[in-house]
Design an enzyme around this catalytic site. Structure first.
Site, PDB file in Angstrom:
ATOM      1  N   SER A 105       0.827  -1.210   0.000  1.00  0.00           N
ATOM      2  CA  SER A 105       0.000   0.000   0.000  1.00  0.00           C
ATOM      3  C   SER A 105       0.859   1.255   0.000  1.00  0.00           C
ATOM      4  CB  SER A 105      -0.859  -0.013   1.267  1.00  0.00           C
ATOM      5  OG  SER A 105      -1.497   1.223   1.450  1.00  0.00           O
ATOM      6  N   TYR A 126      -1.618   0.131  10.365  1.00  0.00           N
ATOM      7  CA  TYR A 126      -1.881  -0.568   9.096  1.00  0.00           C
ATOM      8  C   TYR A 126      -0.669  -0.435   8.161  1.00  0.00           C
ATOM      9  CZ  TYR A 126      -3.515  -1.159   4.319  1.00  0.00           C
ATOM     10  OH  TYR A 126      -3.614  -1.541   3.003  1.00  0.00           O
ATOM     11  N   LYS A 176       2.150  -3.312   6.642  1.00  0.00           N
ATOM     12  CA  LYS A 176       2.452  -3.532   5.216  1.00  0.00           C
ATOM     13  C   LYS A 176       3.951  -3.415   4.979  1.00  0.00           C
ATOM     14  CE  LYS A 176      -1.495  -4.578   3.490  1.00  0.00           C
ATOM     15  NZ  LYS A 176      -1.724  -5.892   2.866  1.00  0.00           N
TER      16      LYS A 176
HETATM   17  N1  UFG Z   1     -12.503  11.513   2.534  1.00  0.00           N
HETATM   18  C1  UFG Z   1     -13.415  12.477   2.892  1.00  0.00           C
HETATM   19  N2  UFG Z   1     -14.610  12.052   3.412  1.00  0.00           N
HETATM   20  C2  UFG Z   1     -14.918  10.742   3.574  1.00  0.00           C
HETATM   21  C3  UFG Z   1     -13.979   9.767   3.196  1.00  0.00           C
HETATM   22  C4  UFG Z   1     -12.771  10.197   2.681  1.00  0.00           C
HETATM   23  O1  UFG Z   1     -13.173  13.673   2.773  1.00  0.00           O
HETATM   24  O2  UFG Z   1     -16.015  10.441   4.075  1.00  0.00           O
HETATM   25  C5  UFG Z   1     -11.215  11.952   1.993  1.00  0.00           C
HETATM   26  C6  UFG Z   1     -10.039  11.486   2.836  1.00  0.00           C
HETATM   27  O3  UFG Z   1      -9.764  12.434   3.845  1.00  0.00           O
HETATM   28  C7  UFG Z   1      -8.937  11.391   1.793  1.00  0.00           C
HETATM   29  C8  UFG Z   1      -9.685  11.028   0.496  1.00  0.00           C
HETATM   30  O4  UFG Z   1     -11.036  11.348   0.739  1.00  0.00           O
HETATM   31  O5  UFG Z   1      -8.346  12.626   1.614  1.00  0.00           O
HETATM   32  C9  UFG Z   1      -9.586   9.574   0.166  1.00  0.00           C
HETATM   33  O6  UFG Z   1      -9.978   8.837   1.297  1.00  0.00           O
HETATM   34  P1  UFG Z   1     -10.255   7.274   1.247  1.00  0.00           P
HETATM   35  O7  UFG Z   1     -10.720   6.874   2.602  1.00  0.00           O
HETATM   36  O8  UFG Z   1     -11.112   6.949   0.082  1.00  0.00           O
HETATM   37  O9  UFG Z   1      -8.840   6.674   0.935  1.00  0.00           O
HETATM   38  P2  UFG Z   1      -7.466   6.880   1.739  1.00  0.00           P
HETATM   39  O10 UFG Z   1      -6.600   7.752   0.882  1.00  0.00           O
HETATM   40  O11 UFG Z   1      -7.655   7.286   3.132  1.00  0.00           O
HETATM   41  O12 UFG Z   1      -7.000   5.376   1.802  1.00  0.00           O
HETATM   42  C10 UFG Z   1      -6.087   4.852   0.934  1.00  0.00           C
HETATM   43  C11 UFG Z   1      -6.283   3.341   0.918  1.00  0.00           C
HETATM   44  C12 UFG Z   1      -5.860   2.751   2.241  1.00  0.00           C
HETATM   45  C13 UFG Z   1      -4.487   3.250   2.622  1.00  0.00           C
HETATM   46  C14 UFG Z   1      -4.467   4.756   2.676  1.00  0.00           C
HETATM   47  C15 UFG Z   1      -3.115   5.292   3.030  1.00  0.00           C
HETATM   48  O13 UFG Z   1      -7.630   2.999   0.650  1.00  0.00           O
HETATM   49  O14 UFG Z   1      -5.835   1.334   2.107  1.00  0.00           O
HETATM   50  O15 UFG Z   1      -4.820   5.231   1.385  1.00  0.00           O
HETATM   51  O16 UFG Z   1      -3.194   6.639   3.424  1.00  0.00           O
HETATM   52  F1  UFG Z   1      -4.142   2.798   3.835  1.00  0.00           F
END
Ligand code: UFG
Length: 350
Positions: free
Chosen positions: A122, A149, A153
């Site tokens: 990841s 997490y 990884k």
């Molecule tokens: N976000 C929002 N509102 C929400 C959900 C997400 O604003 O309800 C934002 C988050 O803050 C982030 C972006 O949308 O900026 C993407 O969020 P996601 O939850 O879709 O994905 P992440 O980037 O947090 O997660 C990804 C992978 C994980 C990994 C992570 C590492 O899905 O497996 O990146 O930072 F661990």
């Protein structure tokens, strides 16, 4: 790996989101995907392209039997826990499943003489580190995971690398950026419980099936103040796994490779794209930052092209959102199957 003579590939976690898409890609290219999954977060309905074995990644005997029965010659290892927030609350569980589980798998591979592994890693291994908000991330960038997490990884990558050197395994760790979208067939798609990812939540909000979206933070050091992510279509991600399986690697080699597009999209851009695709604006409010969210995670994707001859083909944000929307309107499994009315979504006119 030679498709003609060694077709059976164990896909641990193959009933999950990326695993199921990869099983389909393997099948389409002449491999037999043997899905091994404990169905705690995966779905039996997502296993359609090869045999299914019910088992836990920490169960050495069951893994050995699955490899023996199906004549497995290589492994793609997805099985693991993925929720960043939960990893903060339950680091012990994450180390047990993600690290000890991978150790168990490696032991069985060694016992059975299975010498090729593709590992689901990841972009979480990077964290923000000392990187500027707009810099893309090459594989050699500083590793500063922001959550247990990400720690698990990275630890699993290190262990795999050491075992490659020690025992002559060859392995590719794919560091995914933001997996999104769904197979265009509509048969498989994203179904996490609980769902925490931006695109499905934004779609659910637009379709009226979910709560209004909260945008986590607007004061990041990025062009519009919201976080930048590198969204990669799950079908492109699946193709990267097959490419990694077939890459010409010397015995004992370990490679870590980014899987992303090199293009950052802000939360605001994604929300607007979903609104356009759904034909109605995403109801949303502006909220505080979410703990552990780096401002920007955007891949430098050059190594994937060089080593795997892989480049994304379906990862424009419009195609990702269109495919995700098709799935969310009519999912085949998962709690999204029922809207607030309790009817199947396919029976709800949206
Ligand atoms: N976000 C929002 N509102 C929400 C959900 C997400 O604003 O309800 C934002 C988050 O803050 C982030 C972006 O949308 O900026 C993407 O969020 P996601 O939850 O879709 O994905 P992440 O980037 O947090 O997660 C990804 C992978 C994980 C990994 C992570 C590492 O899905 O497996 O990146 O930072 F661990």
């Amino acid at each position: 790996m030679d498709r003609g003579t060694t077709p059976a590939v164990l896909v641990t976690g193959g009933a999950g989101y990326i695993g199921a898409h990869t099983a389909k890609a393997l099948h389409e290219l002449g491999f037999v995907p043997v899905v091994y999954d404990n169905l705690i977060s995966g779905f039996r309905e997502a296993v359609r392209w090869g045999p299914f074995v019910h088992g836990d990644i920490r169960d050495r005997a069951a893994l050995g039997e699955a490899m023996e029965t199906h004549g497995v010659k290589a492994v793609i290892h997805f099985a693991g826990l993925i929720e960043v927030g939960r990893s903060v609350a339950r680091p012990d569980l994450f180390w047990d499943v993600n690290v000890a589980g991978t150790t168990c798998l490696l032991t069985v591979m060694r016992e059975r003489g299975v010498g090729r592994l593709v590992f689901s890693s990841s972009a979480a291994v990077y964290g923000q580190g000392g990187r500027g908000a707009l810099e893309t991330i090459p594989e050699h960038a500083e590793k500063a995971p922001a959550s247990p997490y990400g720690d698990t990884k990275l630890a699993a990558e290190w262990m795999i690398q050491a075992q490659c050197r020690a025992y002559g395994l060859s392995a590719v760790a794919l560091r995914y950026f933001n997996a999104a979208g769904a197979d265009p067939s509509g048969l498989i798609g994203e179904a996490h419980e609980p769902e925490t990812h931006l695109i499905p939540l934004a779609i659910a909000a637009a379709l009226g099936d979910g709560k209004p979206l909260t945008v986590f933070g607007q004061d990041f050091d990025t062009p519009d103040g919201t976080c930048l992510r590198d969204y990669i279509h799950v079908s492109d991600l699946a193709a990267a796994h097959v490419a990694a399986l077939e890459a010409d690697l010397p015995v004992g080699a370990f490679e870590a490779v980014n899987v992303g597009t090199g293009q950052g999209r802000s939360v605001t851009e994604v929300v607007e794209t979903v609104g356009r695709a759904a034909g109605r604006a995403v109801p949303h409010s502006l909220g505080a930052r979410r703990a552990g969210d780096p401002p920007s995670l955007v891949a430098d994707p050059r190594r994937a092209l060089e080593l795997l001859r892989w480049a994304p083909r379906h990862s424009s944000i419009d195609e990702i959102v269109a495919d995700a929307l098709r799935w969310e309107r009519n999912p085949c499994y998962g709690s999204g199957l029922r809207g607030s009315t309790g009817r199947r979504k396919s029976q709800i006119v949206v």
